[in-house]
Design an enzyme around this catalytic site. Structure first.
Site, PDB file in Angstrom:
ATOM      1  N   ARG A 187       1.319   1.797  -5.964  1.00  0.00           N
ATOM      2  CA  ARG A 187       1.547   0.795  -4.920  1.00  0.00           C
ATOM      3  C   ARG A 187       0.268   0.054  -4.530  1.00  0.00           C
ATOM      4  O   ARG A 187       0.302  -0.921  -3.783  1.00  0.00           O
ATOM      5  CB  ARG A 187       2.111   1.472  -3.677  1.00  0.00           C
ATOM      6  CG  ARG A 187       3.435   2.156  -3.899  1.00  0.00           C
ATOM      7  CD  ARG A 187       3.890   2.833  -2.636  1.00  0.00           C
ATOM      8  NE  ARG A 187       4.152   1.861  -1.607  1.00  0.00           N
ATOM      9  CZ  ARG A 187       5.301   1.246  -1.411  1.00  0.00           C
ATOM     10  NH1 ARG A 187       6.316   1.531  -2.185  1.00  0.00           N
ATOM     11  NH2 ARG A 187       5.451   0.367  -0.458  1.00  0.00           N
ATOM     12  N   TRP A 191      -3.881  -1.758  -1.326  1.00  0.00           N
ATOM     13  CA  TRP A 191      -3.905  -2.934  -2.208  1.00  0.00           C
ATOM     14  C   TRP A 191      -4.249  -4.088  -1.286  1.00  0.00           C
ATOM     15  O   TRP A 191      -3.431  -4.516  -0.477  1.00  0.00           O
ATOM     16  CB  TRP A 191      -2.536  -3.113  -2.845  1.00  0.00           C
ATOM     17  CG  TRP A 191      -2.487  -4.133  -3.938  1.00  0.00           C
ATOM     18  CD1 TRP A 191      -2.832  -3.962  -5.238  1.00  0.00           C
ATOM     19  CD2 TRP A 191      -2.046  -5.487  -3.807  1.00  0.00           C
ATOM     20  NE1 TRP A 191      -2.632  -5.126  -5.933  1.00  0.00           N
ATOM     21  CE2 TRP A 191      -2.153  -6.080  -5.085  1.00  0.00           C
ATOM     22  CE3 TRP A 191      -1.574  -6.268  -2.760  1.00  0.00           C
ATOM     23  CZ2 TRP A 191      -1.803  -7.391  -5.332  1.00  0.00           C
ATOM     24  CZ3 TRP A 191      -1.220  -7.582  -3.005  1.00  0.00           C
ATOM     25  CH2 TRP A 191      -1.337  -8.129  -4.286  1.00  0.00           C
ATOM     26  N   ASN A 217       1.302   0.115   6.076  1.00  0.00           N
ATOM     27  CA  ASN A 217       1.688  -0.646   4.893  1.00  0.00           C
ATOM     28  C   ASN A 217       2.466  -1.861   5.388  1.00  0.00           C
ATOM     29  O   ASN A 217       3.398  -1.714   6.171  1.00  0.00           O
ATOM     30  CB  ASN A 217       2.573   0.227   3.993  1.00  0.00           C
ATOM     31  CG  ASN A 217       3.210  -0.564   2.878  1.00  0.00           C
ATOM     32  OD1 ASN A 217       2.629  -1.542   2.396  1.00  0.00           O
ATOM     33  ND2 ASN A 217       4.397  -0.167   2.461  1.00  0.00           N
ATOM     34  N   GLY A 218       2.072  -3.055   4.953  1.00  0.00           N
ATOM     35  CA  GLY A 218       2.750  -4.273   5.393  1.00  0.00           C
ATOM     36  C   GLY A 218       1.717  -5.311   5.774  1.00  0.00           C
ATOM     37  O   GLY A 218       0.534  -5.175   5.429  1.00  0.00           O
ATOM     38  N   GLU A 235      10.993 -11.701 -20.886  1.00  0.00           N
ATOM     39  CA  GLU A 235      10.640 -10.363 -20.384  1.00  0.00           C
ATOM     40  C   GLU A 235       9.520  -9.744 -21.248  1.00  0.00           C
ATOM     41  O   GLU A 235       8.584  -9.143 -20.716  1.00  0.00           O
ATOM     42  CB  GLU A 235      11.896  -9.478 -20.375  1.00  0.00           C
ATOM     43  CG  GLU A 235      11.662  -8.005 -20.087  1.00  0.00           C
ATOM     44  CD  GLU A 235      10.963  -7.715 -18.754  1.00  0.00           C
ATOM     45  OE1 GLU A 235      10.794  -8.625 -17.927  1.00  0.00           O
ATOM     46  OE2 GLU A 235      10.538  -6.562 -18.567  1.00  0.00           O
ATOM     47  N   GLU A 289       1.176  -8.609 -18.336  1.00  0.00           N
ATOM     48  CA  GLU A 289       0.817  -7.792 -17.173  1.00  0.00           C
ATOM     49  C   GLU A 289       0.026  -6.541 -17.524  1.00  0.00           C
ATOM     50  O   GLU A 289      -0.784  -6.095 -16.721  1.00  0.00           O
ATOM     51  CB  GLU A 289       2.031  -7.461 -16.297  1.00  0.00           C
ATOM     52  CG  GLU A 289       3.074  -6.572 -16.917  1.00  0.00           C
ATOM     53  CD  GLU A 289       4.239  -6.311 -15.961  1.00  0.00           C
ATOM     54  OE1 GLU A 289       5.374  -6.223 -16.431  1.00  0.00           O
ATOM     55  OE2 GLU A 289       4.013  -6.175 -14.755  1.00  0.00           O
ATOM     56  N   LYS A 300       3.373  -1.909  -7.575  1.00  0.00           N
ATOM     57  CA  LYS A 300       4.760  -1.664  -7.997  1.00  0.00           C
ATOM     58  C   LYS A 300       5.774  -2.310  -7.056  1.00  0.00           C
ATOM     59  O   LYS A 300       6.785  -2.828  -7.479  1.00  0.00           O
ATOM     60  CB  LYS A 300       4.988  -0.154  -8.049  1.00  0.00           C
ATOM     61  CG  LYS A 300       6.379   0.250  -8.483  1.00  0.00           C
ATOM     62  CD  LYS A 300       6.505   0.162  -9.979  1.00  0.00           C
ATOM     63  CE  LYS A 300       7.907   0.476 -10.466  1.00  0.00           C
ATOM     64  NZ  LYS A 300       8.160  -0.219 -11.742  1.00  0.00           N
ATOM     65  N   CYS A 332       0.875  -1.159   0.000  1.00  0.00           N
ATOM     66  CA  CYS A 332       0.000   0.000   0.000  1.00  0.00           C
ATOM     67  C   CYS A 332       0.914   1.210   0.000  1.00  0.00           C
ATOM     68  O   CYS A 332       2.116   1.085   0.149  1.00  0.00           O
ATOM     69  CB  CYS A 332      -0.858   0.009   1.251  1.00  0.00           C
ATOM     70  SG  CYS A 332      -1.729  -1.536   1.494  1.00  0.00           S
ATOM     71  N   LYS A 390       5.816  -8.565 -19.963  1.00  0.00           N
ATOM     72  CA  LYS A 390       5.311  -7.206 -20.197  1.00  0.00           C
ATOM     73  C   LYS A 390       3.927  -7.270 -20.826  1.00  0.00           C
ATOM     74  O   LYS A 390       3.007  -6.571 -20.420  1.00  0.00           O
ATOM     75  CB  LYS A 390       6.289  -6.492 -21.135  1.00  0.00           C
ATOM     76  CG  LYS A 390       6.663  -5.122 -20.850  1.00  0.00           C
ATOM     77  CD  LYS A 390       7.560  -4.783 -19.695  1.00  0.00           C
ATOM     78  CE  LYS A 390       7.306  -5.432 -18.384  1.00  0.00           C
ATOM     79  NZ  LYS A 390       8.356  -5.353 -17.424  1.00  0.00           N
ATOM     80  N   HIS A 430       9.180 -29.842 -28.647  1.00  0.00           N
ATOM     81  CA  HIS A 430       9.039 -30.810 -27.546  1.00  0.00           C
ATOM     82  C   HIS A 430       7.709 -30.637 -26.818  1.00  0.00           C
ATOM     83  O   HIS A 430       7.565 -31.057 -25.683  1.00  0.00           O
ATOM     84  CB  HIS A 430      10.227 -30.680 -26.588  1.00  0.00           C
ATOM     85  CG  HIS A 430      11.533 -30.961 -27.245  1.00  0.00           C
ATOM     86  ND1 HIS A 430      11.949 -32.235 -27.558  1.00  0.00           N
ATOM     87  CD2 HIS A 430      12.482 -30.123 -27.726  1.00  0.00           C
ATOM     88  CE1 HIS A 430      13.110 -32.183 -28.174  1.00  0.00           C
ATOM     89  NE2 HIS A 430      13.456 -30.900 -28.297  1.00  0.00           N
TER      90      HIS A 430
HETATM   91  C1  F6R Z   1       7.198  -6.351 -14.002  1.00  0.00           C
HETATM   92  C2  F6R Z   1       7.691  -5.876 -12.732  1.00  0.00           C
HETATM   93  C3  F6R Z   1       7.904  -6.866 -11.642  1.00  0.00           C
HETATM   94  C4  F6R Z   1       9.142  -6.479 -10.811  1.00  0.00           C
HETATM   95  C5  F6R Z   1       9.260  -7.403  -9.607  1.00  0.00           C
HETATM   96  C6  F6R Z   1      10.488  -7.095  -8.780  1.00  0.00           C
HETATM   97  O1  F6R Z   1       7.090  -5.305 -14.927  1.00  0.00           O
HETATM   98  O2  F6R Z   1       7.894  -4.707 -12.538  1.00  0.00           O
HETATM   99  O3  F6R Z   1       8.031  -8.159 -12.144  1.00  0.00           O
HETATM  100  O4  F6R Z   1      10.270  -6.560 -11.609  1.00  0.00           O
HETATM  101  O5  F6R Z   1       8.123  -7.266  -8.805  1.00  0.00           O
HETATM  102  O6  F6R Z   1      10.464  -5.781  -8.315  1.00  0.00           O
HETATM  103  P1  F6R Z   1      11.769  -5.084  -7.781  1.00  0.00           P
HETATM  104  O7  F6R Z   1      12.705  -4.920  -8.927  1.00  0.00           O
HETATM  105  O8  F6R Z   1      11.315  -3.767  -7.233  1.00  0.00           O
HETATM  106  O9  F6R Z   1      12.344  -5.989  -6.740  1.00  0.00           O
END
Ligand code: F6R
Length: 613
Positions: free
Chosen positions: A27, A74, A100-101, A488, A495, A608, A2, A492, A511
């Site tokens: 967040r 969140w 937050n937590g 990757e 998500e 995030k 959060c 992207k 396979h």
């Molecule tokens: C995807 C994304 C997540 C972060 C992951 C790790 O676009 O952003 O997969 O890469 O949650 O986050 P950090 O780098 O902050 O540890």
């Protein structure tokens, strides 16, 4: 996961708080709320939905208080609803808390408090906190001016799990108490006002002077002073840290979305990451690292541990580390690594990558590695973040604040930084041809200009995104380093567009996964490694034969191969090709999401910073 904001000063708190929450919405964004100290006591306005909905709450414009706390949520415990939104108050409406937590022992605490007559109005773990504070406050017979602080401190000592909290009380209208353990919290300070936040960008427009809290620290925040205490409530000195990020870096700067802005920032952010670490004709320099030849020669394994995109950055640099240093490298997912009893000892070097520096699994994996005697290096984007305080060494990506939930510029900066680190190791060890290292460094220095070229040539990407955005499944293929980019790119896409996609090593296709290929399905191939391009072309021909429509990103001549779309990107050294080849695919995901009318910066269910495991 959060976001929390606090303000104590001379101005009306509510607009500052809401503005701060809007910047922290990445967040979490399923409910929001605010409490201020008013003449009548503590206000508490909250509801489910986005932060902007706070403007519509009855009474929001009547708030006059100059001290306040706010929260964007969140949901973890309890669905998004008004009752479960923060701030939470104790039963007597004396204390308001944002948190937050996760409080892991909240059911025990809830039972204890219920047995003592407290009533709970929400399903959250957080609601135990204001009531515990009230419990300790009412038991304390010493009425000195530390009573509020003592109550918060005692309550926190009962909490298991993670927390960053802000607490205000109608009995103490001139002070806010804040504390943290395993969740981020910073205080931005000026002579007459103090701002509290889960992260720096949300309050960067007010000040560049910050206090970075450590775990188990307690703070009395007044409008004109900040007093720090340790867990036993002894006063501690805390230096101010000057954060020289540009405040506009946390704004959209005319772009429609943060994600688009961050994609277009990459020529600059990669330049910043390279910084003075590479200078023509000199060895790579890392000011903050002191690893001797003796130490590097003694290690027999490098682990790279991270989550999500950061883990993909690790995968993209594995080849560079292994070929340049001859040290075996294993890349692992932090949430797996921490529970699989990995073989670590003093001969292991573990590199942790985390944009936010607050990812719970990555931090836990780091603590585990240290406890087993390994040396640790943190690669992070956020100065003073938790991971940087736990590791033996920290190297920063310097990519500036990344706001969009989907990581873009942090990834390219992580990859380039790890590649430079691998060169640095090779130079210390003398393990690779110096001429080839010099060439690689020159190629790295040319990256910003080449990224600019990639960004100038994206019409095909837009056009294709426009054609395929209604599809249900897509597949990404590549070999070697191109496979890491496929992973990757696929992440992207899923998500932010909610389209199902998978990435496969091209040679693995027959396979099993090739059974998924049918008429019209979109397959995206990444073909940059000269030694493997012909092999990958053969695999892609196999999907064409089965009716797939193909989109190829390549720096080789792959035209006239029956591909439907080909995007040529500038050629570069194979070690660093992901930094160029990922960019069109970041944009591909972005434009598909836009075509679908989705919220690119805040995709559903995601936050995030993943500060819970
Ligand atoms: C995807 C994304 C997540 C972060 C992951 C790790 O676009 O952003 O997969 O890469 O949650 O986050 P950090 O780098 O902050 O540890």
């Amino acid at each position: 996961m959060c976001g929390i904001v606090g303000y104590i000063g001379t101005k009306k708190a509510s607009p500052i708080l809401i503005n701060g929450l809007l910047k922290l919405e990445y967040r979490g964004y399923d409910s929001a709320g605010i409490s201020t100290i008013e003449k009548y006591g503590v206000s508490n306005l909250k509801n489910k939905g986005r932060v902007a909905n706070l403007y519509d709450l009855e009474g929001i414009n009547d708030l006059e208080g100059t001290v306040g706390i706010a929260h964007t949520r969140w949901a973890t415990h309890g669905k998004p609803s008004k009752e479960n939104s923060h701030p939470h108050l104790d039963n007597s409406n004396t204390f308001a808390v944002v948190h937050n937590g996760i409080i892991e022992n909240y059911s025990d605490l809830r039972k204890f408090l219920s047995d003592n007559g407290y009533i709970f109005l929400s399903q959250t773990d957080t609601e135990v906190i204001p009531n515990l504070i009230h419990y300790y406050f009412s038991k304390d017979t010493n009425n000195d001016n530390k009573k509020f602080l003592r109550a918060v401190n005692s309550a926190c000592k009962d909490l298991k799990g993670s927390f960053a909290i802000e607490v205000i009380s109608k009995l103490y209208p001139d002070v806010m108490i804040v504390a943290r353990k395993d969740s981020p919290l910073v205080i931005g300070t000026t002579e007459t006002e103090n701002y509290i936040s889960s992260d720096i960008p949300a309050i960067l427009s007010f000040t560049k002077n910050f206090y970075l809290l450590n775990d188990n620290e307690f703070v009395e925040v007044y409008k004109d002073k900040v007093v720090f205490y340790d867990n036993d409530l002894s006063i501690i000195n805390k230096p101010i840290k000057n954060i020289d990020w540009d405040a506009s870096a946390a704004e959209k700067d005319g772009y429609e979305d943060f994600m688009l802005k961050e994609i277009y920032e990459q020529p600059n952010t990669v330049r910043e990451t390279i910084g003075s670490r590479i200078k023509k004709g000199e060895k790579c320099a890392f000011d903050d690292l002191e690893l001797s030849k003796e130490y590097l020669s003694s290690i027999n394994k490098i682990y790279i541990v991270a989550c999500g995109t950061a883990m993909h950055a690790g995968l993209a640099s594995k080849k560079t580390f292994e070929e340049l240093t001859n040290i075996p490298v294993e890349v692992d997912i932090a949430s797996e690594f921490r529970y699989r009893n990995p073989l670590i000892n003093s001969k292991t070097l573990v590199i942790f990558i985390s944009q936010s520096g607050e990812t719970a699994d990555t931090i836990a994996a780091l603590k585990l590695s240290r406890s087993k005697g390994a040396k640790t290096i943190a690669v992070s984007n956020v100065i003073g973040s938790s991971i940087t305080r736990e590791a033996d060494y920290t190297i920063y990506t310097h990519a500036g604040p990344e706001i969009a939930v989907a990581s873009t510029k942090a990834y390219t900066s992580q990859v380039v930084l790890l590649d430079i680190l691998a060169i640095h190791f090779a130079e210390i060890l003398g393990s690779y041809d110096t001429k080839l290292l010099e060439n690689l460094k020159n190629d790295i220095l040319e990256l910003p200009t080449k990224i600019d070229k990639v960004l100038e040539n994206i019409d095909i990407v837009k056009d294709l995104a426009n054609k395929v955005y209604t599809e249900k499944d897509m597949y990404f293929l590549g070999r070697g380093i191109d496979y890491t980019v496929a992973l990757e790119a696929s992440l992207k896409l899923k998500e932010i567009s909610y389209i199902h996609s998978d990435a496969y090593a091209a040679g693995e296709l027959k396979h099993g996964p090739i059974a998924l290929i049918e008429n019209g399905v979109t397959v995206i191939g990444i073909l940059t490694d000269k030694n493997l391009v012909e092999k990958s072309i053969s695999n892609i021909q196999e999907v064409i034969t089965r009716g797939a429509k193909t989109f190829i990103i390549s720096n080789q001549d792959v035209n006239n191969k029956n591909f439907d779309y080909v995007l040529n990107i500038p050629d570069t050294n194979a070690f660093i090709s992901p930094i160029l080849s990922i960019i069109p695919l970041q944009l591909f995901a972005y434009y598909i999401s836009k075509n679908k009318g989705l919220d690119v910066d805040k995709p559903r269910n995601l936050a995030k910073s993943v500060t819970v495991e």
